[in-house]
Design an enzyme around this catalytic site. Structure first.
Site, short mmCIF file in Angstrom:
data_model
loop_
_atom_site.label_atom_id
_atom_site.label_comp_id
_atom_site.label_asym_id
_atom_site.label_seq_id
_atom_site.Cartn_x
_atom_site.Cartn_y
_atom_site.Cartn_z
N ASN A 153 0.87 -1.18 0.00
CA ASN A 153 0.00 0.00 0.00
C ASN A 153 0.91 1.23 0.00
O ASN A 153 1.50 1.58 1.02
CB ASN A 153 -0.88 0.02 1.25
N THR A 184 -1.49 -1.55 -4.32
CA THR A 184 -2.92 -1.25 -4.26
C THR A 184 -3.15 0.20 -4.69
O THR A 184 -2.29 1.06 -4.52
CB THR A 184 -3.46 -1.45 -2.83
N GLY A 210 0.09 -0.96 6.91
CA GLY A 210 -0.40 -1.04 8.28
C GLY A 210 -1.32 -2.24 8.42
O GLY A 210 -1.41 -3.09 7.52
N ASP A 211 -2.03 -2.31 9.55
CA ASP A 211 -2.90 -3.46 9.82
C ASP A 211 -4.08 -3.54 8.86
O ASP A 211 -4.61 -4.62 8.60
CB ASP A 211 -3.43 -3.38 11.26
N GLY A 212 -4.50 -2.39 8.30
CA GLY A 212 -5.70 -2.37 7.46
C GLY A 212 -5.58 -3.22 6.21
O GLY A 212 -6.53 -3.91 5.83
N SER A 243 0.45 3.55 10.34
CA SER A 243 0.46 4.52 11.43
C SER A 243 0.60 3.84 12.79
O SER A 243 1.42 4.23 13.61
CB SER A 243 -0.83 5.35 11.41
N GLY A 244 -0.20 2.80 13.02
CA GLY A 244 -0.20 2.13 14.31
C GLY A 244 0.66 0.87 14.37
O GLY A 244 1.38 0.64 15.33
#
Length: 346
Positions: A153, A184, A210-212, A243-244
């Site tokens: 991403n 993506t 990230g996790d998404g 971010s996280g």
């Protein structure tokens, strides 16, 4: 982009010889499970370059053993009067503040071009490569012709996915790990990629994000026509670039290089999935799957309300964090119910 690999199986030959490293002479032996390096004592006054070499190698004692699983690449080097090879090794960080991280270390071994009665550099490279092939999991016959699918991403976090990928790509190429990369371009794109995947061509899926993005991949896999086979045949991984990066932190691989080395070394950890269904009165209730946590009220409010501030990176959580607890926020209402053993589950 696609990187491919051809693996060959060859008998192992016992090997022992002398090589120069960090300005000194070492006896090197290729054992079954690792490369043993022992300093050869020389009774003479050390030159300035040799003292400097010993200082640089002071983290290593007179005896050192490098597991083949820690060697992820080997490259030949040639100079005017010497030839040699450079080992690329995965090593645990020596920093007390970051001892969980893995780092790259390069070791340059050399010999004189005119050396006689010694093992040739081509022999060293050939025999070390054979042992690496036996140690590297992706070179096993069951993975022949398959590759790793890397989904990036480019706008994750503050665009970190785009900046992290070149370093990740370099290490995969050095390790000769076969991969294919896809970027993506919209929300839900990873779900589309994976739900229509020809899974027989791959041995794993890794997200640089990230996790998404991994959440999208998980939901795409569970929409796949042969979901049970995909889940059993593939492994899944994440290289943190969001971010996280909550999952990466839980796996003790919260920097990109450590995560890449965990993939190269084949480190796996089982992770549970969560399924959440809603619109239960509909003919076909909606179900989504996750792997980290199920959030409601304040935490989910902060996450969703900060979506428009992704350009701030992790600061977006700090910016929106106080609002759910302020006097201007509305209270969160809920009802809680549970299923008993006698009641059928939907």
């Amino acid at each position: 982009m696609t990187s491919t690999l051809t693996s060959t199986t060859a008998p192992l030959t016992p090997l022992k010889g002398h090589l120069r490293w960090a300005g000194e002479l070492w006896e090197v032996t290729l054992e079954v499970d690792g490369m043993v390096i022992e300093r050869v004592a020389v009774n003479k006054k050390l030159s300035l370059s040799q003292r400097l070499g010993r200082l640089l190698s002071s983290a290593s004692p007179d005896y050192m053993k490098i597991a083949y699983t820690s060697i992820f690449a080997i490259k030949e080097t040639v100079k005017k009067h010497t030839e040699g090879f450079r080992l690329f090794v995965i090593e645990r960080s020596k920093s007390l503040e970051d001892s969980r991280s893995r780092i790259e270390r390069q070791l340059l071994f050399e010999t004189s071009i005119h050396a006689v009665d010694e093992v040739s550099i081509s022999q060293w490279i050939s025999e070390i490569t054979k042992r690496m092939e036996k140690a590297n999991w992706w070179m096993k016959s069951e993975y022949a012709g398959k590759k790793l699918l890397v989904i990036v991403n480019p706008v994750s976090g503050t665009g970190k996915g785009k900046t992290v990928w070149p370093a990740v790509k370099r290490l995969f190429l050095l390790a000769n790990l076969p991969f294919e990369v896809q970027f993506t371009n919209k929300a839900g794109h990873a779900t589309q990629i994976v739900s229509n995947l020809h899974a027989e061509n791959y041995f794993g899926i890794v997200c640089v994000s990230g996790d998404g993005l991994l959440t999208e991949v998980v939901n795409g896999v569970l929409e796949h026509a042969t979901v049970s086979k995909v889940v059993s045949d593939l492994f899944f991984g994440i290289i943190p670039a969001g971010s996280g990066n909550g999952l990466s932190a839980c796996l003790d691989a919260d920097d990109a290089i450590t995560a890449v080395f965990a993939i190269i070394q084949g480190t796996t950890i089982p992770v549970d999935l969560i399924s959440t269904s809603y619109n239960l009165n509909a003919e076909k209730p909606d179900t989504v799957y996750g792997f980290l946590s199920l959030e409601w009220a304040a935490l989910s409010h902060i996450d969703l309300e900060s979506e428009g501030y992704r350009w701030l990176g992790p600061l977006r959580f700090d910016l929106k964090g106080p609002f759910p607890f302020s006097l201007f926020s509305s209270p969160f209402s809920f009802s809680l119910s549970h299923l008993t053993e006698q009641e059928p589950q939907r």
